[in-house]
Design a protein around this motif. Structure first.
Motif, PDB file in Angstrom:
ATOM      1  N   ASN A  92      -1.410   2.005  -5.351  1.00 39.05           N
ATOM      2  CA  ASN A  92      -1.535   1.515  -3.969  1.00 39.05           C
ATOM      3  C   ASN A  92      -1.559  -0.010  -3.933  1.00 39.05           C
ATOM      4  OD1 ASN A  92      -1.662   4.062  -2.920  1.00 39.05           O
ATOM      5  ND2 ASN A  92      -3.897   4.133  -2.792  1.00 39.05           N
TER       6      ASN A  92
ATOM      7  N   ARG B 255     -11.015   9.529  -2.731  1.00 36.71           N
ATOM      8  CA  ARG B 255      -9.581   9.220  -2.574  1.00 36.71           C
ATOM      9  C   ARG B 255      -8.825   9.525  -3.864  1.00 36.71           C
ATOM     10  NH1 ARG B 255      -8.066   5.725   1.544  1.00 36.71           N
ATOM     11  NH2 ARG B 255      -6.575   4.620   0.221  1.00 36.71           N
TER      12      ARG B 255
ATOM     13  N   ARG C  56      -7.749  -6.275  -4.625  1.00 36.95           N
ATOM     14  CA  ARG C  56      -8.910  -5.639  -3.988  1.00 36.95           C
ATOM     15  C   ARG C  56      -8.648  -4.156  -3.726  1.00 36.95           C
ATOM     16  NH1 ARG C  56      -8.049  -4.553   1.575  1.00 36.95           N
ATOM     17  NH2 ARG C  56      -6.122  -5.515   2.258  1.00 36.95           N
ATOM     18  N   ARG C  57      -7.446  -3.696  -3.968  1.00 37.33           N
ATOM     19  CA  ARG C  57      -7.083  -2.322  -3.572  1.00 37.33           C
ATOM     20  C   ARG C  57      -7.544  -1.286  -4.587  1.00 37.33           C
ATOM     21  NH1 ARG C  57      -3.492  -2.285   0.817  1.00 37.33           N
ATOM     22  NH2 ARG C  57      -3.404  -4.413   1.594  1.00 37.33           N
ATOM     23  N   ASP C  58      -7.568  -0.028  -4.134  1.00 35.17           N
ATOM     24  CA  ASP C  58      -8.211   1.031  -4.917  1.00 35.17           C
ATOM     25  C   ASP C  58      -7.497   1.370  -6.227  1.00 35.17           C
ATOM     26  OD1 ASP C  58      -6.117   2.099  -3.434  1.00 35.17           O
ATOM     27  OD2 ASP C  58      -7.288   3.729  -2.532  1.00 35.17           O
TER      28      ASP C  58
ATOM     29  N   ARG D 171      -2.614  15.522  -4.308  1.00 27.96           N
ATOM     30  CA  ARG D 171      -1.465  15.437  -3.397  1.00 27.96           C
ATOM     31  C   ARG D 171      -0.178  15.184  -4.173  1.00 27.96           C
ATOM     32  NH1 ARG D 171      -0.672  10.343   0.494  1.00 27.96           N
ATOM     33  NH2 ARG D 171      -2.533  11.080   1.561  1.00 27.96           N
TER      34      ARG D 171
ATOM     35  N   GLY E 227       0.810  -1.225   0.000  1.00 28.35           N
ATOM     36  CA  GLY E 227       0.000   0.000   0.000  1.00 28.35           C
ATOM     37  C   GLY E 227       0.840   1.271   0.000  1.00 28.35           C
ATOM     38  N   GLY E 228       0.367   2.242   0.790  1.00 25.11           N
ATOM     39  CA  GLY E 228       0.947   3.592   0.774  1.00 25.11           C
ATOM     40  C   GLY E 228       2.447   3.617   1.027  1.00 25.11           C
TER      41      GLY E 228
ATOM     42  N   ASP F 231     -16.837   0.620  -3.934  1.00 21.52           N
ATOM     43  CA  ASP F 231     -16.522   1.502  -2.816  1.00 21.52           C
ATOM     44  C   ASP F 231     -16.331   2.919  -3.355  1.00 21.52           C
ATOM     45  OD1 ASP F 231     -15.442   2.947  -0.800  1.00 21.52           O
ATOM     46  OD2 ASP F 231     -13.736   1.639  -0.407  1.00 21.52           O
TER      47      ASP F 231
ATOM     48  N   THR G 195     -16.058   5.673  -1.876  1.00 24.94           N
ATOM     49  CA  THR G 195     -15.115   6.606  -1.220  1.00 24.94           C
ATOM     50  C   THR G 195     -13.860   6.727  -2.086  1.00 24.94           C
ATOM     51  OG1 THR G 195     -13.996   4.919   0.103  1.00 24.94           O
ATOM     52  CG2 THR G 195     -15.856   6.042   1.139  1.00 24.94           C
ATOM     53  N   ARG G 196     -13.653   5.740  -2.954  1.00 21.98           N
ATOM     54  CA  ARG G 196     -12.483   5.787  -3.845  1.00 21.98           C
ATOM     55  C   ARG G 196     -12.560   6.981  -4.797  1.00 21.98           C
ATOM     56  NH1 ARG G 196     -12.165  -0.769  -4.754  1.00 21.98           N
ATOM     57  NH2 ARG G 196     -11.087  -1.165  -2.763  1.00 21.98           N
TER      58      ARG G 196
ATOM     59  N   ASP H 176       5.123   5.410  -1.309  1.00 20.19           N
ATOM     60  CA  ASP H 176       5.918   6.535  -0.836  1.00 20.19           C
ATOM     61  C   ASP H 176       7.419   6.251  -0.911  1.00 20.19           C
ATOM     62  OD1 ASP H 176       3.639   8.016  -0.464  1.00 20.19           O
ATOM     63  OD2 ASP H 176       3.445   7.563   1.671  1.00 20.19           O
TER      64      ASP H 176
ATOM     65  N   ARG I 150      -7.964  13.053  -3.981  1.00 22.33           N
ATOM     66  CA  ARG I 150      -6.971  13.370  -2.945  1.00 22.33           C
ATOM     67  C   ARG I 150      -5.566  12.989  -3.420  1.00 22.33           C
ATOM     68  NH1 ARG I 150      -5.763  10.379   1.869  1.00 22.33           N
ATOM     69  NH2 ARG I 150      -7.624   9.085   1.656  1.00 22.33           N
ATOM     70  N   TYR I 151      -5.423  11.764  -3.947  1.00 20.00           N
ATOM     71  CA  TYR I 151      -4.083  11.352  -4.405  1.00 20.00           C
ATOM     72  C   TYR I 151      -3.655  12.151  -5.631  1.00 20.00           C
ATOM     73  CZ  TYR I 151      -4.302   7.365  -1.253  1.00 20.00           C
ATOM     74  OH  TYR I 151      -4.377   6.583  -0.128  1.00 20.00           O
TER      75      TYR I 151
HETATM   76  N1  CTP Z   1      -7.559   0.972   0.335  1.00 18.61           N
HETATM   77  C1  CTP Z   1      -8.421   0.650  -0.695  1.00 18.61           C
HETATM   78  N2  CTP Z   1      -9.667   1.234  -0.775  1.00 18.61           N
HETATM   79  C2  CTP Z   1     -10.043   2.133   0.166  1.00 18.61           C
HETATM   80  C3  CTP Z   1      -9.176   2.465   1.220  1.00 18.61           C
HETATM   81  C4  CTP Z   1      -7.923   1.858   1.276  1.00 18.61           C
HETATM   82  O1  CTP Z   1      -8.075  -0.147  -1.549  1.00 18.61           O
HETATM   83  N3  CTP Z   1     -11.241   2.699   0.102  1.00 18.61           N
HETATM   84  C5  CTP Z   1      -6.223   0.302   0.404  1.00 18.61           C
HETATM   85  C6  CTP Z   1      -5.152   0.971  -0.449  1.00 18.61           C
HETATM   86  O2  CTP Z   1      -4.346  -0.028  -0.985  1.00 18.61           O
HETATM   87  C7  CTP Z   1      -4.344   1.787   0.535  1.00 18.61           C
HETATM   88  C8  CTP Z   1      -4.460   0.942   1.798  1.00 18.61           C
HETATM   89  O3  CTP Z   1      -5.735   0.321   1.729  1.00 18.61           O
HETATM   90  O4  CTP Z   1      -3.013   1.919   0.126  1.00 18.61           O
HETATM   91  C9  CTP Z   1      -4.339   1.734   3.078  1.00 18.61           C
HETATM   92  O5  CTP Z   1      -5.313   2.777   3.092  1.00 18.61           O
HETATM   93  P1  CTP Z   1      -4.986   4.176   3.710  1.00 18.61           P
HETATM   94  O6  CTP Z   1      -4.316   4.024   5.014  1.00 18.61           O
HETATM   95  O7  CTP Z   1      -6.238   4.991   3.642  1.00 18.61           O
HETATM   96  O8  CTP Z   1      -4.030   4.827   2.626  1.00 18.61           O
HETATM   97  P2  CTP Z   1      -2.459   4.851   2.402  1.00 18.61           P
HETATM   98  O9  CTP Z   1      -2.186   4.183   1.099  1.00 18.61           O
HETATM   99  O10 CTP Z   1      -1.713   4.392   3.586  1.00 18.61           O
HETATM  100  O11 CTP Z   1      -2.219   6.358   2.026  1.00 18.61           O
HETATM  101  P3  CTP Z   1      -2.225   7.681   2.822  1.00 18.61           P
HETATM  102  O12 CTP Z   1      -2.458   7.355   4.266  1.00 18.61           O
HETATM  103  O13 CTP Z   1      -0.900   8.227   2.495  1.00 18.61           O
HETATM  104  O14 CTP Z   1      -3.342   8.476   2.242  1.00 18.61           O
END
Ligand code: CTP
Length: 415
Positions: free
Chosen positions: A131, A177, A125-127, A184, A39-40, A171, A173-174, A44, A180-181
């Motif tokens: 990530n 997100r 499964r990730r967004d 950012r 993930g993040g 989801d 909320t993506r 990073d 936001r990404y």
């Molecule tokens: N994730 C996802 N769908 C979401 C939320 C999170 O797939 N709605 C996954 C992503 O792979 C993300 C990981 O869960 O990298 C962790 O989520 P989060 O902590 O919100 O993001 P980070 O990637 O750690 O990024 P940051 O905190 O820098 O925003």
């Protein structure tokens, strides 16, 4: 891009965190598991950005792994049995351990159904592809980049890309997100992702108030919240939160002023006041309800902003006395005053707000109520009244020293 990142990990993570990560990898191998940074943190590390918290996934029992690590690892361990996860706190860094899983969604916006899986399913499964990267941390393969979904190419091309066509529906909320990404990292939404995002905007209605609130507050906690709000408005996300919310010239001025003066020190709540300042009472109520913020500090402060609008005419007065200004504004939270000051209000309003924020609100009398009773004034409401008159005189520059205050107090008490 090369695919062993040991050098980058060593350069970017603090020593004690690397030790913990290596311990996790060694212990996982002993248990017969594969373990990964995901993930993040991977994103990073690859972007050479300051790492935030660390997620480790393991294709086995994460709680067992944490238990086995406990003897050798520094950091305070908390086990969340119900979730099958564990957390090590090392200074101000959090390292979370979880089990790889696949997810399915019964309906849009529902919480996912989860079943244990391998790293490929977990990344799927990730967004976003950026990530959905992992780095293996087992000894022997330590540092190896795992990239099934093109994330490292997207990082190089500066693209935000969803991993599959139903991602925003699963989801929504993506959607928030993604913006936001994008803002950012100064990336772009990949063409098809943008198309699907626009198609699936309606899905924002499936998101619970608390999740929506979280995403809005995450926007406002970013280094450049104005860019995010502007983009969200342009893409039609803002009006999904409330139809009356829109990016316009006054909002732009307010957000860019805040960026120019101490953006990092501006609290999220001030940005929230900026966001809602132009809403009328009904719209504000509806938005607070949608974000489950009624009764919260956000509610309180945004209504203070509304009330301050009524006082604009009084503030737009070059001959208002300092004391009048003080008593007009003293019950309004400084975060609200700062927000209103950032808005393009008449220069006299801004000047008066600035005077209050930087000077008047800190003015205090030198004598306290106790001091007054020691002068022989009877305890009771009279003490409060005299203190208020002393403060008024001090604000208006009529008295300066402690002796001036004593003299005034005696005169007012008739002693
Ligand atoms: N994730 C996802 N769908 C979401 C939320 C999170 O797939 N709605 C996954 C992503 O792979 C993300 C990981 O869960 O990298 C962790 O989520 P989060 O902590 O919100 O993001 P980070 O990637 O750690 O990024 P940051 O905190 O820098 O925003």
């Amino acid at each position: 891009m090369h695919n062993n990142l040991t050098v980058e990990i060593e350069a970017r993570l603090p020593g004690p965190v690397i030790q913990l990560v290596r311990t996790a990898g060694r212990t996982a191998a002993r248990c017969g598991f594969n373990s990964y940074l995901v993930g993040g943190i991977v994103r990073d590390i690859l972007l050479n950005r300051p790492p935030a918290d660390i997620d480790i996934m393991v294709d086995g029992d994460a709680v067992r792994l944490a238990g086995e690590m406990a003897r050798q690892a520094d950091g305070k361990l908390t086990i969340h049995k119900a979730f099958g996860t564990a957390t090590f706190k090392l200074g101000n860094c959090r390292v979370d351990l979880s089990t790889c899983r696949g997810e399915t969604y019964d309906r849009p916006g529902a919480l996912p159904k989860v079943k244990p899986g391998d790293i490929r399913q977990d990344l799927f499964r990730r967004d976003f592809s950026i990530n959905a990267l992992a780095i293996c941390i087992n000894p022997g393969r330590f540092g190896l980049l795992i990239d099934y979904y093109g994330g490292s190419q997207d990082l190089a091309d500066k693209l935000i890309r969803i991993s599959h066509a139903k991602s925003f529906q699963d989801d929504a909320t993506r959607i928030m997100r993604a913006v936001r990404y994008e803002q950012r990292l100064d990336f772009k939404l990949e063409h098809n992702t943008l198309k699907l995002l626009r198609r699936d905007l309606e899905m924002l209605d499936t998101i619970s108030s608390d999740r929506l609130k979280r995403e809005v507050l995450l926007w406002l906690g970013e280094a450049g919240p104005g860019k995010i709000v502007r983009r969200a408005s342009q893409m039609g996300i803002l009006p999904k939160l409330h139809p009356a919310l829109k990016w316009n010239r006054p909002m732009q001025v307010a957000f860019s002023r805040s960026a120019a003066c101490n953006a990092a020190g501006t609290p999220v709540i001030t940005y929230f006041c900026l966001l809602v300042f132009q809403l009328g009472e009904d719209a504000l109520y509806e938005l607070l309800l949608r974000l489950n913020l009624l009764g919260s500090r956000y509610d309180l402060l945004s209504y203070q902003g509304l009330a301050l609008k009524e006082k604009q005419a009084m503030l737009d007065n070059p001959s208002i006395k300092n004391s009048e200004l003080y008593f007009l504004l003293r019950d309004t939270d400084p975060a609200v005053l700062q927000a209103v000051w950032l808005y393009p209000n008449p220069s006299m309003v801004r000047k008066n707000l600035h005077l209050f924020l930087t000077k008047l609100r800190h003015v205090k009398t030198l004598l306290t109520g106790n001091n007054l009773t020691m002068l022989g004034i009877k305890p009771g409401p009279q003490v409060g009244a005299i203190l208020k008159k002393m403060l008024t005189a001090r604000l208006d520059g009529l008295i300066k020293t402690r002796a001036d205050e004593e003299k005034l107090a005696r005169r007012l008490a008739g002693i």
